[in-house]
Each structure stands twice: as structure tokens, then as C-alpha cells.
Write an enzyme that holds these catalytic residues in place. Sequence first.
Site, PDB file in Angstrom:
ATOM      1  N   GLU A  60       0.821  -1.215   0.000  1.00  0.00           N
ATOM      2  CA  GLU A  60       0.000   0.000   0.000  1.00  0.00           C
ATOM      3  C   GLU A  60       0.858   1.270   0.000  1.00  0.00           C
ATOM      4  OE1 GLU A  60      -2.501   1.651  -0.437  1.00  0.00           O
ATOM      5  OE2 GLU A  60      -4.253   1.105   0.738  1.00  0.00           O
ATOM      6  N   ASP A  61       0.305   2.338  -0.512  1.00  0.00           N
ATOM      7  CA  ASP A  61       0.991   3.630  -0.442  1.00  0.00           C
ATOM      8  C   ASP A  61       0.864   4.254   0.945  1.00  0.00           C
ATOM      9  OD1 ASP A  61      -1.748   4.100  -0.679  1.00  0.00           O
ATOM     10  OD2 ASP A  61      -1.579   5.287  -2.504  1.00  0.00           O
ATOM     11  N   ASP A  63      -4.490   5.061   6.258  1.00  0.00           N
ATOM     12  CA  ASP A  63      -5.125   6.221   6.884  1.00  0.00           C
ATOM     13  C   ASP A  63      -6.133   5.704   7.915  1.00  0.00           C
ATOM     14  OD1 ASP A  63      -5.837   8.894   7.200  1.00  0.00           O
ATOM     15  OD2 ASP A  63      -7.231   8.890   5.521  1.00  0.00           O
ATOM     16  N   PHE A  72      -3.198  16.100   4.373  1.00  0.00           N
ATOM     17  CA  PHE A  72      -3.473  15.460   3.091  1.00  0.00           C
ATOM     18  C   PHE A  72      -2.240  15.603   2.199  1.00  0.00           C
ATOM     19  CE2 PHE A  72      -5.024  14.874  -1.169  1.00  0.00           C
ATOM     20  CZ  PHE A  72      -5.774  13.723  -1.014  1.00  0.00           C
ATOM     21  N   ARG A 111       0.516  12.334  -8.838  1.00  0.00           N
ATOM     22  CA  ARG A 111       1.072  11.020  -8.487  1.00  0.00           C
ATOM     23  C   ARG A 111       2.553  10.921  -8.848  1.00  0.00           C
ATOM     24  NH1 ARG A 111      -3.224   7.583  -7.232  1.00  0.00           N
ATOM     25  NH2 ARG A 111      -5.138   7.919  -8.407  1.00  0.00           N
TER      26      ARG A 111
HETATM   27  P1  IMP Z   1      -7.887   4.255   4.325  1.00  0.00           P
HETATM   28  O1  IMP Z   1      -8.848   3.215   3.832  1.00  0.00           O
HETATM   29  O2  IMP Z   1      -8.583   5.389   5.023  1.00  0.00           O
HETATM   30  O3  IMP Z   1      -6.766   3.684   5.163  1.00  0.00           O
HETATM   31  O4  IMP Z   1      -7.285   4.969   3.074  1.00  0.00           O
HETATM   32  C1  IMP Z   1      -6.421   4.352   2.277  1.00  0.00           C
HETATM   33  C2  IMP Z   1      -6.240   5.031   0.953  1.00  0.00           C
HETATM   34  O5  IMP Z   1      -6.787   6.350   0.857  1.00  0.00           O
HETATM   35  C3  IMP Z   1      -4.761   5.204   0.747  1.00  0.00           C
HETATM   36  O6  IMP Z   1      -4.217   4.036   0.234  1.00  0.00           O
HETATM   37  C4  IMP Z   1      -4.714   6.349  -0.218  1.00  0.00           C
HETATM   38  O7  IMP Z   1      -4.825   5.861  -1.531  1.00  0.00           O
HETATM   39  C5  IMP Z   1      -5.901   7.194   0.141  1.00  0.00           C
HETATM   40  N1  IMP Z   1      -5.448   8.309   1.005  1.00  0.00           N
HETATM   41  C6  IMP Z   1      -5.486   8.381   2.348  1.00  0.00           C
HETATM   42  N2  IMP Z   1      -4.905   9.526   2.793  1.00  0.00           N
HETATM   43  C7  IMP Z   1      -4.481  10.170   1.693  1.00  0.00           C
HETATM   44  C8  IMP Z   1      -3.748  11.399   1.493  1.00  0.00           C
HETATM   45  O8  IMP Z   1      -3.359  12.140   2.412  1.00  0.00           O
HETATM   46  N3  IMP Z   1      -3.486  11.717   0.198  1.00  0.00           N
HETATM   47  C9  IMP Z   1      -3.868  10.949  -0.860  1.00  0.00           C
HETATM   48  N4  IMP Z   1      -4.517   9.791  -0.717  1.00  0.00           N
HETATM   49  C10 IMP Z   1      -4.826   9.408   0.548  1.00  0.00           C
HETATM   50 MG    MG Z   2      -4.177   3.518  -1.785  1.00  0.00          MG
END
Ligand code: IMP
Ligand code: MG
Length: 173
Positions: free
Chosen positions: A98-99, A102, A151, A164
Site C-alpha cells: 500500500e501507499d 489512513d 493530506f 502522483r
Molecule cells: P484508508 O482506507 O482510510 O486507510 O485509506 C487508504 C487510501 O486512501 C490510501 O491508500 C490512499 O490511496 C488514500 N489516502 C489516504 N490519505 C491520503 C492522502 O493524504 N493523500 C492521498 N490519498 C490518501
Molecule cells: Mg491507496
Amino acid sequence: MFNEIEEIVVKKEEIQKKVKELAYRISKDYENRELVLIGVLKGGFIFLADLMREMSIQVDMDFISVSSYGNSTQSSGVVRLIKDIDIDITNKYVLIVEDLVDTGLTLKYLKDLFNTREPIDVSICTILDKPSRREINIEIEYKGILIPDKFVVGYGLDYEGKYRNLPDVCVLK
Ligand code: IMP
Ligand code: MG
């Protein structure tokens, strides 16, 4: 593009160093095991490409595409499957790549989905971690760099599909 950056949160040199560290650990832990790396699209494609080139063991790989964000900067809380993997992960070791973690909702969804297919194990590797916003307590075996509750874009991460390709992780103006 560069004049829209407010602040660099993680420099590309720091990312490179962390990628090497993670790749080294993963290569040791999965030696002589059938490992499948599964990159989470779209954001995870750059990290996956960097990570696997620093690894010293044989790996198979695939991509899955999910969406939880739509076009806003807040998670919708609902994860939608857009593209599934093609390969069979039964009796394999799976590592989700994963990148950024969050809220943790995406990874919870993916881990549950993959576990229904009877792999030996499903572990998680993320290059960035934003723990302040976690909603689900999820174990991350390979954690990269902690970032504050902002963000961010770059190194695969987007805002409305853009940024990206920024080499550093940045906050926009
Ligand atoms: P989660 O399901 O809330 O953990 O979100 C996961 C995905 O949301 C990450 O893999 C990102 O692709 C996207 N995401 C969460 N925070 C950010 C951010 O600060 N910038 C851009 N994408 C985000
Ligand atoms: Mg992602």
C-alpha cells in the site's frame, strides 16, 4: 506542478532508504516461501515497483484496485472493488503493498477478501502511515514512514487524479 507545493513532508532520498530497508526485511522473512505481492492501485504502483526491485528473492505479483475516496480528501468509509487480482493465492504467502494507511478501512476490506481464498498468510506493507486517523485497529507488519495528519500527494498519491508523479511526498497549497 511544482509551484503548487506548500511543503515537502518526505523527501525522495528518505523514501528510497526506507524502501531498501523494507525490501531487505521482506527478503529475509520470505526466503524459500511462495510470496505474492499485491499492489493496491492506483497509488501503490510506484512503491511496488521500487520495492520489488530492491528484493533479493523470487516473487510473483498482481494488482487490485479499490476506491474509498471518490474525489474528495475525506474517506467515504465505503470500500468499492474496481479490479480484482487474476492469480490464485491459495496456499501462497500474500503481502499487500500500500501507499498509505489512513483510517485502515481499505486494508481491513482487502485482508478479509484475500483471507476467504485460503492463502497461508496475509501480511501488510505500507510505505506511509498516518496513524492519527485510524478507525480500525489493523496490524501492519512492514511499516514505512510515519506522517502527520495532513493530506499529502506524490510518490503515487493523488489529489483528483493528479500529482502522483511527484518524487517527494508533499502537501499542496
Ligand atoms: P484508508 O482506507 O482510510 O486507510 O485509506 C487508504 C487510501 O486512501 C490510501 O491508500 C490512499 O490511496 C488514500 N489516502 C489516504 N490519505 C491520503 C492522502 O493524504 N493523500 C492521498 N490519498 C490518501
Ligand atoms: Mg491507496
